[in-house]
Design a protein around this motif. Structure first.
Motif, PDB file in Angstrom:
ATOM      1  N   ASP A   4      66.689 -35.771  86.746  1.00 56.96           N
ATOM      2  CA  ASP A   4      67.437 -36.561  87.725  1.00 56.96           C
ATOM      3  C   ASP A   4      68.747 -35.866  88.088  1.00 56.96           C
ATOM      4  OD1 ASP A   4      65.547 -38.512  87.946  1.00 56.96           O
ATOM      5  OD2 ASP A   4      66.499 -39.904  86.533  1.00 56.96           O
ATOM      6  N   GLU A   5      69.431 -35.319  87.079  1.00 56.80           N
ATOM      7  CA  GLU A   5      70.685 -34.597  87.349  1.00 56.80           C
ATOM      8  C   GLU A   5      70.412 -33.360  88.192  1.00 56.80           C
ATOM      9  OE1 GLU A   5      73.466 -35.581  83.458  1.00 56.80           O
ATOM     10  OE2 GLU A   5      71.870 -34.085  83.278  1.00 56.80           O
ATOM     11  N   ALA A   6      69.321 -32.696  87.894  1.00 58.96           N
ATOM     12  CA  ALA A   6      68.962 -31.507  88.670  1.00 58.96           C
ATOM     13  C   ALA A   6      68.658 -31.881  90.122  1.00 58.96           C
ATOM     14  CB  ALA A   6      67.758 -30.816  88.036  1.00 58.96           C
ATOM     15  N   MET A   7      67.920 -32.963  90.332  1.00 67.88           N
ATOM     16  CA  MET A   7      67.584 -33.382  91.689  1.00 67.88           C
ATOM     17  C   MET A   7      68.825 -33.784  92.474  1.00 67.88           C
ATOM     18  SD  MET A   7      64.399 -32.932  92.283  1.00 67.88           S
ATOM     19  CE  MET A   7      64.365 -33.786  93.850  1.00 67.88           C
ATOM     20  N   GLU A   8      69.794 -34.364  91.806  1.00 66.85           N
ATOM     21  CA  GLU A   8      71.048 -34.736  92.463  1.00 66.85           C
ATOM     22  C   GLU A   8      71.750 -33.501  93.010  1.00 66.85           C
ATOM     23  OE1 GLU A   8      75.448 -36.574  91.290  1.00 66.85           O
ATOM     24  OE2 GLU A   8      73.760 -36.789  89.908  1.00 66.85           O
ATOM     25  N   TYR A   9      71.790 -32.453  92.200  1.00 66.92           N
ATOM     26  CA  TYR A   9      72.414 -31.211  92.655  1.00 66.92           C
ATOM     27  C   TYR A   9      71.580 -30.551  93.750  1.00 66.92           C
ATOM     28  CZ  TYR A   9      76.498 -30.810  89.687  1.00 66.92           C
ATOM     29  OH  TYR A   9      77.737 -30.995  89.138  1.00 66.92           O
ATOM     30  N   PHE A  10      70.274 -30.633  93.614  1.00 65.88           N
ATOM     31  CA  PHE A  10      69.395 -30.055  94.635  1.00 65.88           C
ATOM     32  C   PHE A  10      69.646 -30.707  95.989  1.00 65.88           C
ATOM     33  CE2 PHE A  10      65.592 -29.970  97.197  1.00 65.88           C
ATOM     34  CZ  PHE A  10      65.179 -28.651  97.111  1.00 65.88           C
ATOM     35  N   ASP A  11      69.728 -32.026  96.007  1.00 70.68           N
ATOM     36  CA  ASP A  11      69.919 -32.744  97.265  1.00 70.68           C
ATOM     37  C   ASP A  11      71.221 -32.360  97.953  1.00 70.68           C
ATOM     38  OD1 ASP A  11      67.529 -34.035  96.881  1.00 70.68           O
ATOM     39  OD2 ASP A  11      68.429 -35.850  96.025  1.00 70.68           O
ATOM     40  N   THR A  12      72.221 -31.989  97.159  1.00 73.51           N
ATOM     41  CA  THR A  12      73.517 -31.611  97.731  1.00 73.51           C
ATOM     42  C   THR A  12      73.547 -30.151  98.160  1.00 73.51           C
ATOM     43  OG1 THR A  12      74.665 -33.237  96.361  1.00 73.51           O
ATOM     44  CG2 THR A  12      75.995 -31.452  97.289  1.00 73.51           C
ATOM     45  N   TYR A  13      73.152 -29.266  97.285  1.00 78.27           N
ATOM     46  CA  TYR A  13      73.375 -27.842  97.523  1.00 78.27           C
ATOM     47  C   TYR A  13      72.178 -27.105  98.110  1.00 78.27           C
ATOM     48  CZ  TYR A  13      77.693 -28.553  94.971  1.00 78.27           C
ATOM     49  OH  TYR A  13      78.929 -29.006  94.584  1.00 78.27           O
ATOM     50  N   TYR A  14      71.011 -27.736  98.113  1.00 77.80           N
ATOM     51  CA  TYR A  14      69.862 -27.129  98.760  1.00 77.80           C
ATOM     52  C   TYR A  14      69.511 -27.843 100.063  1.00 77.80           C
ATOM     53  CZ  TYR A  14      68.829 -23.732  95.139  1.00 77.80           C
ATOM     54  OH  TYR A  14      68.889 -22.649  94.294  1.00 77.80           O
ATOM     55  N   GLU A  36      65.734 -32.270 106.146  1.00 78.40           N
ATOM     56  CA  GLU A  36      66.744 -33.265 106.494  1.00 78.40           C
ATOM     57  C   GLU A  36      68.132 -32.830 106.039  1.00 78.40           C
ATOM     58  OE1 GLU A  36      65.799 -37.166 105.190  1.00 78.40           O
ATOM     59  OE2 GLU A  36      63.807 -37.193 106.120  1.00 78.40           O
ATOM     60  N   ARG A  37      69.048 -32.903 106.966  1.00 74.06           N
ATOM     61  CA  ARG A  37      70.437 -32.556 106.680  1.00 74.06           C
ATOM     62  C   ARG A  37      71.050 -33.566 105.708  1.00 74.06           C
ATOM     63  NH1 ARG A  37      74.437 -30.002 110.166  1.00 74.06           N
ATOM     64  NH2 ARG A  37      76.520 -30.401 109.331  1.00 74.06           N
ATOM     65  N   ASN A  38      71.858 -33.076 104.794  1.00 68.43           N
ATOM     66  CA  ASN A  38      72.613 -33.961 103.904  1.00 68.43           C
ATOM     67  C   ASN A  38      73.952 -34.274 104.576  1.00 68.43           C
ATOM     68  OD1 ASN A  38      74.044 -35.231 101.851  1.00 68.43           O
ATOM     69  ND2 ASN A  38      73.199 -33.936 100.251  1.00 68.43           N
ATOM     70  N   GLU A  39      74.174 -35.540 104.869  1.00 68.01           N
ATOM     71  CA  GLU A  39      75.403 -35.921 105.569  1.00 68.01           C
ATOM     72  C   GLU A  39      76.641 -35.693 104.713  1.00 68.01           C
ATOM     73  OE1 GLU A  39      75.450 -36.500 108.718  1.00 68.01           O
ATOM     74  OE2 GLU A  39      73.255 -36.285 108.718  1.00 68.01           O
TER      75      GLU A  39
END
Length: 523
Positions: free
Chosen positions: A262-272, A302-305
């Motif tokens: 879950d922590e990894a996915m959080e970082y992925f959603d932001t930086y990837y 999808e762009r991360n706002e």
């Protein structure tokens, strides 16, 4: 002497004219989601050097999840919903169950860590101190890992590329970015667009917990099992007092033991997210076709706002000299490091030229420490300009009969000469010519050019590739003296002295060099 200087100046003018004719003319394409493509068509060999970069490295991590950027690098080759598994539905079910079990296991482990903190157990990871419930959870966890292993199509992602003529596929993580690259035939470009966008659009982080163990083993081999690995890591964390550059790219052991999916996915959603990515293609391709493919495949991301933003914590000014003394199974050696400037700073070209004056068989350090004073068998200097901060290091390996203190003294004497005596025009032009020739060679390789474009863009802007050599050529003797006096001060330095550990085998050493490569800076 005038004739020699004239020859050097003439050579510099010829090289400069040649390099000017090789200016890189890149066409940029920015999709609506923020992802930027750098396109450089070059006719000839029907292959394309293709890659993309995330502006996310270890500097963007936080305590508790150090090493997650490097872990991403591993996970991105595990496939997607479409690649890497025989049964996607069961695969996803297993991953969810593994996450639930892991949370329960961590709860049990937290109890043991508290006992270890209080001195009630010696080692929280000792199987003998686990509760029956904890052991049952671990057993079930191992069973699920084994079941998932049966579903996995090993290395399917890389095999698809190989079967279609792709070569050189790899990736790398640095302090400031994570980069992915490959060579693909021109007629297989659409495959590249689909493969790369698919693993970004539908990542699964398959084998996440097993891959953490792979990274821990990599850390053991790179750090724990090398003669100076742990000392170098300690030096790095001491040198960077406030900056997040203080922790290792590969991560601290306790964090590698604890990062969750879950922590990894959080970082992925932001930086990837696409607005934090840049892709580059160099080779024989049709620009309009590539634009169409970019929109078709990468446009679906999808762009991360939430923009990632810059690193807030910057290095504070050092107030006093720092010293590290240690023993290792290596030759006696000394290193001296100074805080300097980030990549593309106006003072960086002078520092790079200065390091070139010191480096190599014809450089000042080798001539002085190895040939004349004979206190060292190796000596070198390195510039490490990272995105937010930078450093300059000089080092030497002691000759038989000499001590690290002898090497340290000789190194500082050479820096003193640089600060007090202007560099001669012939010596200066020689290193400038070498730099110019090296820059020209870098532009001839499609793969090397693709890598440079991505790294330049990740650290600042790709256009710097066209002005970097000009900035080097503009360096004057006065510039070199100025930066030497400004940065090479006693209170700004950190000294590391390594002694041969008693009972060590045949000593080995590593030559110092310009600190540009996977751990930061331009390739």
């Amino acid at each position: 002497m005038q004739i020699l200087v004239l020859r050097f100046l003439t050579l510099a003018l010829v090289l400069a004219a040649t390099l000017a004719a090789q200016r890189v003319e890149v066409e940029e394409l920015t999709l609506d989601n923020g992802l930027t493509f750098l396109l450089l068509p070059r006719e000839g060999d029907p292959n394309v050097a293709a890659g993309w970069i995330s502006k996310f490295g270890s500097v963007n991590e936080r305590p508790g999840v150090t090493g997650v950027a490097h872990l991403f690098e591993h996970m991105m080759f595990k496939g997607s919903h479409a690649i890497g598994t025989k049964d996607l539905e069961r695969d996803l079910e297993i991953m969810d169950e593994l996450d639930r079990l892991y949370a329960q296991m961590e709860s049990e482990r937290a109890k043991l860590l508290e006992k270890e903190r209080r001195g009630l157990v010696a080692d929280a990871d000792d199987p003998a101190v686990r509760s029956p419930e904890h052991s049952e959870l671990l057993e079930r966890f191992s069973q699920l890992i084994a079941e998932q292993q049966e579903l996995i199509v090993k290395d399917e992602f890389s095999q698809i590329y190989t079967l279609n003529g792709g070569s050189g596929m790899n990736a790398g993580t640095s302090n400031d970015y994570t980069i992915y690259f490959i060579n693909v035939p021109s007629n297989k470009l659409e495959l590249w667009f689909w493969m790369e966008s698919d693993r970004l659009a539908k990542p699964v982080f398959r084998q996440f917990y097993a891959e953490r163990d792979v990274v821990k083993e990599e850390r053991r081999l790179r750090v724990d099992s090398t003669p100076t690995g742990k000392l170098n890591e300690q030096l790095e964390s001491m040198f960077w007092q406030a900056s997040p550059y203080s922790w290792p790219v590969i991560g601290w052991p306790s964090d590698l033991n604890s990062i969750t999916r879950d922590e990894a996915m959080e970082y992925f959603d932001t930086y990837y997210a696409p607005n934090n990515l840049v892709a580059a293609l160099v080779g024989d391709f049709d620009v309009e076709q590539v634009k169409h493919l970019a929109q078709k495949y990468f446009g679906r991301l999808e762009r991360n706002e939430r923009e990632p933003g810059a690193v807030r914590t910057r290095e504070v000014e050092q107030q006093a000299e720092q010293r590290l003394s240690g023993q290792a199974e290596t030759r006696p050696q000394a290193s001296i490091r100074f805080h300097t400037v980030p990549d593309a700073h106006v003072d960086e070209p002078a520092l790079i030229v200065l390091s070139s004056l010191l480096n190599g068989r014809t450089g000042r350090l080798y001539k002085s420490l190895v040939l004349e004073k004979q206190v060292a068998v190796q000596a070198g200097a390195g510039v490490d300009g990272r995105k937010y901060d930078g450093s300059f290091q000089i080092s030497g390996v002691a000759a038989p009969g000499s001590t690290p203190e002898d090497v340290e003294k000789a190194l500082l004497e050479e820096l003193g000469r640089i600060a007090s005596e202007p560099v001669g025009e012939r010596e200066l032009q020689k290193v400038k010519n070498q730099q110019l020739a090296g820059d020209f060679r870098k532009l001839q390789s499609k793969f090397g050019l693709m890598m440079q474009l991505l790294v330049y863009e990740a650290l600042g802007e790709w256009e710097n590739i066209n002005v970097f050599s000009d900035r080097i050529q503009a360096v004057t003797p006065e510039d070199i003296q100025r930066v030497a006096k400004k940065y090479f001060t006693e209170t700004n330095r950190t000294v590391a002295l390594y002694y041969t550990k008693e009972g060590a085998g045949p000593p080995g050493g590593r030559r110092g060099g310009r600190g540009r490569g996977p751990q930061g800076g331009r390739p």
